[in-house]
Design a protein around this motif. Structure first.
Motif, PDB file in Angstrom:
ATOM      1  N   ARG A 164      43.536  50.127  39.531  1.00 59.34           N
ATOM      2  CA  ARG A 164      42.287  50.695  38.818  1.00 59.34           C
ATOM      3  C   ARG A 164      42.242  52.143  39.268  1.00 59.34           C
ATOM      4  NH1 ARG A 164      39.152  46.523  37.100  1.00 59.34           N
ATOM      5  NH2 ARG A 164      39.419  44.773  38.398  1.00 59.34           N
ATOM      6  N   TYR A 191      50.444  43.239  32.448  1.00 54.13           N
ATOM      7  CA  TYR A 191      49.014  42.693  31.679  1.00 54.13           C
ATOM      8  C   TYR A 191      48.157  43.693  32.068  1.00 54.13           C
ATOM      9  CZ  TYR A 191      45.035  39.977  31.054  1.00 54.13           C
ATOM     10  OH  TYR A 191      43.725  39.484  30.401  1.00 54.13           O
ATOM     11  N   VAL A 192      47.813  43.914  33.691  1.00 58.43           N
ATOM     12  CA  VAL A 192      46.904  44.544  34.095  1.00 58.43           C
ATOM     13  C   VAL A 192      46.892  46.026  33.450  1.00 58.43           C
ATOM     14  CG1 VAL A 192      45.799  45.459  36.214  1.00 58.43           C
ATOM     15  CG2 VAL A 192      46.443  43.152  35.870  1.00 58.43           C
ATOM     16  N   TRP A 194      48.222  47.135  30.767  1.00 57.25           N
ATOM     17  CA  TRP A 194      48.101  47.047  29.630  1.00 57.25           C
ATOM     18  C   TRP A 194      46.514  47.122  29.087  1.00 57.25           C
ATOM     19  CZ3 TRP A 194      46.796  42.197  26.400  1.00 57.25           C
ATOM     20  CH2 TRP A 194      46.910  42.472  24.931  1.00 57.25           C
ATOM     21  N   LYS A 195      45.667  46.200  29.687  1.00 59.08           N
ATOM     22  CA  LYS A 195      44.382  46.091  29.777  1.00 59.08           C
ATOM     23  C   LYS A 195      43.695  47.482  30.294  1.00 59.08           C
ATOM     24  CE  LYS A 195      43.208  42.135  28.082  1.00 59.08           C
ATOM     25  NZ  LYS A 195      42.573  41.866  27.230  1.00 59.08           N
ATOM     26  N   LEU A 196      44.113  48.009  31.334  1.00 55.38           N
ATOM     27  CA  LEU A 196      43.560  49.043  31.908  1.00 55.38           C
ATOM     28  C   LEU A 196      43.625  50.462  31.115  1.00 55.38           C
ATOM     29  CD1 LEU A 196      43.928  48.524  35.720  1.00 55.38           C
ATOM     30  CD2 LEU A 196      41.775  48.262  34.416  1.00 55.38           C
ATOM     31  N   SER A 197      45.100  50.390  30.467  1.00 56.42           N
ATOM     32  CA  SER A 197      45.375  51.548  29.634  1.00 56.42           C
ATOM     33  C   SER A 197      44.890  51.734  28.428  1.00 56.42           C
ATOM     34  CB  SER A 197      46.926  51.709  29.700  1.00 56.42           C
ATOM     35  OG  SER A 197      47.534  50.597  28.677  1.00 56.42           O
ATOM     36  N   GLY A 198      44.579  50.723  27.613  1.00 54.33           N
ATOM     37  CA  GLY A 198      44.318  50.744  26.369  1.00 54.33           C
ATOM     38  C   GLY A 198      45.210  51.038  25.407  1.00 54.33           C
ATOM     39  N   PRO A 201      50.477  47.248  22.665  1.00 50.71           N
ATOM     40  CA  PRO A 201      51.511  46.617  23.639  1.00 50.71           C
ATOM     41  C   PRO A 201      52.700  46.970  23.387  1.00 50.71           C
ATOM     42  CG  PRO A 201      50.578  45.059  21.904  1.00 50.71           C
ATOM     43  CD  PRO A 201      49.760  46.592  21.721  1.00 50.71           C
ATOM     44  N   ASP A 334      47.274  35.977  26.509  1.00 54.07           N
ATOM     45  CA  ASP A 334      47.967  37.301  26.351  1.00 54.07           C
ATOM     46  C   ASP A 334      48.817  37.391  27.953  1.00 54.07           C
ATOM     47  OD1 ASP A 334      46.727  38.105  24.355  1.00 54.07           O
ATOM     48  OD2 ASP A 334      45.076  39.180  25.192  1.00 54.07           O
ATOM     49  N   GLN A 375      46.677  34.823  36.231  1.00 52.66           N
ATOM     50  CA  GLN A 375      46.008  35.934  35.561  1.00 52.66           C
ATOM     51  C   GLN A 375      44.426  35.376  35.390  1.00 52.66           C
ATOM     52  OE1 GLN A 375      49.253  37.649  32.856  1.00 52.66           O
ATOM     53  NE2 GLN A 375      47.438  37.123  31.483  1.00 52.66           N
ATOM     54  N   ILE A 380      40.038  40.171  34.274  1.00 48.48           N
ATOM     55  CA  ILE A 380      40.105  41.544  33.804  1.00 48.48           C
ATOM     56  C   ILE A 380      40.276  41.271  32.094  1.00 48.48           C
ATOM     57  CG2 ILE A 380      41.721  43.189  33.308  1.00 48.48           C
ATOM     58  CD1 ILE A 380      42.664  43.407  36.144  1.00 48.48           C
TER      59      ILE A 380
END
Ligand code: NAI
Ligand code: PYR
Length: 380
Positions: A164, A191-192, A194-198, A201, A334, A375, A380
């Motif tokens: 984070r 995966y984390v 990917w989610k945090l970065s925006g 994929p 995902d 996950q 998240i």
């Protein structure tokens, strides 16, 4: 009553050591002063007049720009990756980031001192993410590592918390980068990230089972006494205990190995194959129990992926990618796990469709389920 701790009397050896440290400090200071008197205080760029441009020189016609890799985490793994990248002449600029400033500066200086033996690369280091600005590839190795016997999945909560703090500034300074995750558990952390970065994929990839596949190829090559680069063999799924060995598609120098054995009527036990796969899964545990961590092989593995990406090699690597809808993995999940992916300058260009036996496909879906269950507890 208070007991005072007496300072021990200064010995002759300690006096010599103290004076040596002072001499070293003043020698460093002296060198700095001499350098400054020649060039002025520390500056960026060449000293004016050090070399003269040749007459009527045309401006550089080169349109290529500098390539840059940032490595976050200057521990065993980060430094093994950094040094492999340097020896392989992959980039013009290498930035290191870590939370420990002294360790970081020490590592930077130690690498810079090898300048006379390496291709020219600018090496920077900072605890501040602004050092990573404009990176083409950001490799994340920061975080907790396993102790002997511990599973990779155990590291999850600790490393999610670090991610984070790490992923948002990385992407802020390098919005066009490809993000490569190495920290464990690598699939869930990809995966984390990917989610945090925006990021889309195709620009987020985990080093995945590229390393496991190298271990697999080494063991097969060792068994057959051939070069591991002649062995085409792949492990997919989780980089961890539920990985899947694709026995049905192994070939050596173009010869499909299982059908060769069958044709020659050489009996092989399924158990023997299981044992080889188990040796791959146990490899990291064994190295960690012996030396405390793994580093050299992941260093080469990550540099191998970096080359394919930055040089647009379009090679196929088993790496952790968004697997949703591929190989029968449920569309609702995902989940990131390793599949044979084509890597190039835009990141993950696609996933190849290798034939799997029913057993291999079943194991892959199980591996996806294992990751997905972990996950789902993240929120998240
Ligand atoms: N995917 C793979 O194939 C492999 C993954 N790994 C994983 O790589 C990770 C690193 O392993 P090692 O280098 O051996 O550990 P290490 O303990 O030597 O290095 C970790 C580094 O991360 C830094 N760090 C911690 N928090 C940070 C933060 N918030 N920002 C910046 N830096 C931070 C620490 O200061 C330390 O220098 C572990 O999670 C390990 O499990 C290790 C080998 C293979
Ligand atoms: C530690 C780890 O993930 C490995 O060496 O495979």
């Amino acid at each position: 009553m208070l007991y005072k701790v007496k300072s021990p009397p200064t010995t002759r050896l300690q006096k010599i050591q103290k004076s040596a440290v002072e001499t070293h400090r003043s020698a460093n200071q002296h060198a700095k002063e001499c350098f400054n008197s020649l060039t002025g205080p520390r500056r960026v760029g060449p000293v004016p007049g050090f070399f003269k441009p040749i007459q009527n020189a045309a401006p550089s016609s080169s349109t290529s720009r500098n390539t840059k890799i940032s490595v976050v985490g200057a521990g065993n793994v980060g430094m093994a990756i950094a040094q492999t990248i340097l020896t392989q002449d992959l980039v013009d600029e290498l930035a290191l980031v870590d939370a420990k400033p002294d360790k970081l500066r020490g590592e930077m200086l130690d690498l810079q001192h090898a300048a006379a033996f390496l291709p020219r690369t600018k090496i920077l280091a900072s605890v501040d993410y602004s050092a990573t600005v404009g990176s083409d590839l950001c490799i994340v190795t920061a975080g907790a590592r396993q102790i002997a016997g511990e599973s990779r999945l155990n590291l999850l909560q600790r490393n999610v918390a670090l991610f984070r703090d790490i992923i948002p500034p990385l992407v802020k300074y390098s919005p066009d980068c490809i993000l490569m995750i190495v920290s464990n558990p690598v699939d869930v952390l990809t995966y984390v990230a990917w989610k945090l970065s925006g990021l889309p994929p195709n620009r987020v990839v985990g080093s995945g089972t590229n390393l496991d596949s190298s271990r697999f190829r080494f063991l097969i090559a060792d068994h057959l006494d051939v070069n591991a680069q002649e062995v085409q063999a792949c492990i997919i799924g989780e980089h961890g205990d539920s990985s899947v060995a694709l026995w049905s598609s192994i070939s050596v120098g173009g010869v499909p190995i299982l059908s060769f054995l069958e044709k020659q009527q050489i009996a092989y036990e399924k158990e023997t194959l299981e044992k080889i796969h188990k040796a791959v899964v146990d490899s990291a545990y064994e190295v960690i129990s012996l030396k405390g961590y793994t580093s050299w092989a992941i260093g080469y593995s990550a540099a191998n992926l970096a080359r394919s990406i930055l040089r647009d090699q379009r090679k196929i690597h088993p790496v952790s990618v968004l697997a949703k809808g591929l190989y029968g993995i449920q569309g609702g999940d995902d989940v990131f796990l390793s599949l044979p992916a084509v890597l190039g300058r835009a990141g993950v260009l696609g996933v190849t469709d290798v034939h799997l036996t029913d057993e291999e496909a079943r194991r892959l879906r199980e591996s996806a389920r294992t990751i997905s269950e972990v996950q789902s507890q993240l929120g998240i």
